[in-house]
Design a protein around this motif. Sequence first.
Motif, PDB file in Angstrom:
ATOM      1  N   ASP A 187       0.834  -1.202   0.000  1.00 58.21           N
ATOM      2  CA  ASP A 187       0.000   0.000   0.000  1.00 58.21           C
ATOM      3  C   ASP A 187       0.873   1.258   0.000  1.00 58.21           C
ATOM      4  O   ASP A 187       2.017   1.219   0.452  1.00 58.21           O
ATOM      5  CB  ASP A 187      -0.860  -0.023   1.278  1.00 58.21           C
ATOM      6  CG  ASP A 187      -2.174   0.727   1.115  1.00 58.21           C
ATOM      7  OD1 ASP A 187      -2.363   1.421   0.100  1.00 58.21           O
ATOM      8  OD2 ASP A 187      -3.005   0.616   2.037  1.00 58.21           O
ATOM      9  N   ASP A 188       0.306   2.348  -0.513  1.00 58.15           N
ATOM     10  CA  ASP A 188       0.978   3.659  -0.509  1.00 58.15           C
ATOM     11  C   ASP A 188       2.368   3.564  -1.134  1.00 58.15           C
ATOM     12  O   ASP A 188       3.330   4.158  -0.649  1.00 58.15           O
ATOM     13  CB  ASP A 188       1.086   4.224   0.919  1.00 58.15           C
ATOM     14  CG  ASP A 188      -0.268   4.347   1.590  1.00 58.15           C
ATOM     15  OD1 ASP A 188      -1.289   4.333   0.875  1.00 58.15           O
ATOM     16  OD2 ASP A 188      -0.320   4.457   2.831  1.00 58.15           O
ATOM     17  N   GLU A 244      -4.242   4.548  -6.833  1.00 58.59           N
ATOM     18  CA  GLU A 244      -5.187   5.025  -5.815  1.00 58.59           C
ATOM     19  C   GLU A 244      -5.585   6.469  -6.103  1.00 58.59           C
ATOM     20  O   GLU A 244      -4.836   7.221  -6.721  1.00 58.59           O
ATOM     21  CB  GLU A 244      -4.516   5.063  -4.435  1.00 58.59           C
ATOM     22  CG  GLU A 244      -3.976   3.786  -3.900  1.00 58.59           C
ATOM     23  CD  GLU A 244      -3.496   3.970  -2.449  1.00 58.59           C
ATOM     24  OE1 GLU A 244      -2.579   4.776  -2.203  1.00 58.59           O
ATOM     25  OE2 GLU A 244      -4.067   3.307  -1.573  1.00 58.59           O
TER      26      GLU A 244
HETATM   27 MG    MG Z   1      -3.593   2.969  -0.010  1.00 58.18          MG
END
Ligand code: MG
Length: 280
Positions: A187-188, A244
């Motif tokens: 993530d990220d 995202e």
């Molecule tokens: Mg994320």
Amino acid sequence: NVDSALFKAKSSGRGGFAFYDQEQTEYARQRVELIAGMRHAIENGELRVHYQPLHCLVGSRMIGVEALVRWQHPQRGLVPPGEFIPVAEDSGMISAIDAWVLEHACRQMVTWRAAGHSLEFVAVNVSSRLFSRGELDQRVSQVLQATGLPAACLELEVTESAVMDDPDQAQALLERLRALGVRLAIDDFGTGYSSLARLKRLPVHKLKLDQSFVAGLPHDKDDLAITRAVIALAHSMDLKVLAEGVERAEQLEHLRRLGCDYVQGYFIGRPVSHEELKLS
Ligand code: MG
Ligand code: C2E
Ligand code: MG
Ligand code: MG
């Protein structure tokens, strides 16, 4: 003169300190209140899970959803995770919250599957705190057993910084999770200084390009360069890429043109309760 200057400095220093002290006390009081509130929230059913569509660009369909926790506070209304997750993380409450979300999301996924919906997986966020404790694989395997959800229908999202905090331990844990059969996403991605050598060895399936890079598409040259590079990097390692924070049609079009695999964002669908989610 020198003496009086020194005196001034000292007294203002003390004054400053007293003020700082008061602020600290107020901060500590609010923190204690928040921690007690979270404990109450877990015990009294005030936590909610919202689900946001994860969309496949090839074939244009919803392949999964991300589970995102909210707190239905009796006075404050629906509180977003950014307002309590950080305190939950450094107070240890995060274990209970993440465990609750994991089980809740798995049960929901079982219900959706039983109703014949074609979702492939539900994605659940795992805090770096829980991740670094190393017992995550046992908890995940218990939840899969208790709910009857096939492992391949669960994706775990771990932030890039959580992995890079202690790469050796993270690698071992990710390998145990992968052996269970769950899907793994970073993530990220792009915000946490991955070593490429390390990344290459991680047993993950997907990189989630952080929304800060998607924000400037398609006009910001740096964001465009980073997005293109992350997609190329991921594909060269046989990983999928999800972008995202897609909020506009032109971002979606550009990501499609760049060969991005999946997208998530307000333009496709906001996080909503399971009742509000439109499934096929
Ligand atoms: Mg994320
Ligand atoms: P995340 O995992 O990166 O989740 C994506 C966040 O971006 C979500 O915020 C989502 O609502 C938001 N988002 C989605 N599309 C868009 C868009 O088009 N524009 C913008 N500006 N934002 C968009 P949310 O729900 O407030 O969650 C924030 C963070 O809190 C999550 O970031 C995740 O790190 C954490 N979090 C959420 N649920 C949980 C949980 O159950 N456990 C743990 N440990 N962390 C969680
Ligand atoms: Mg996430
Ligand atoms: Mg993010």
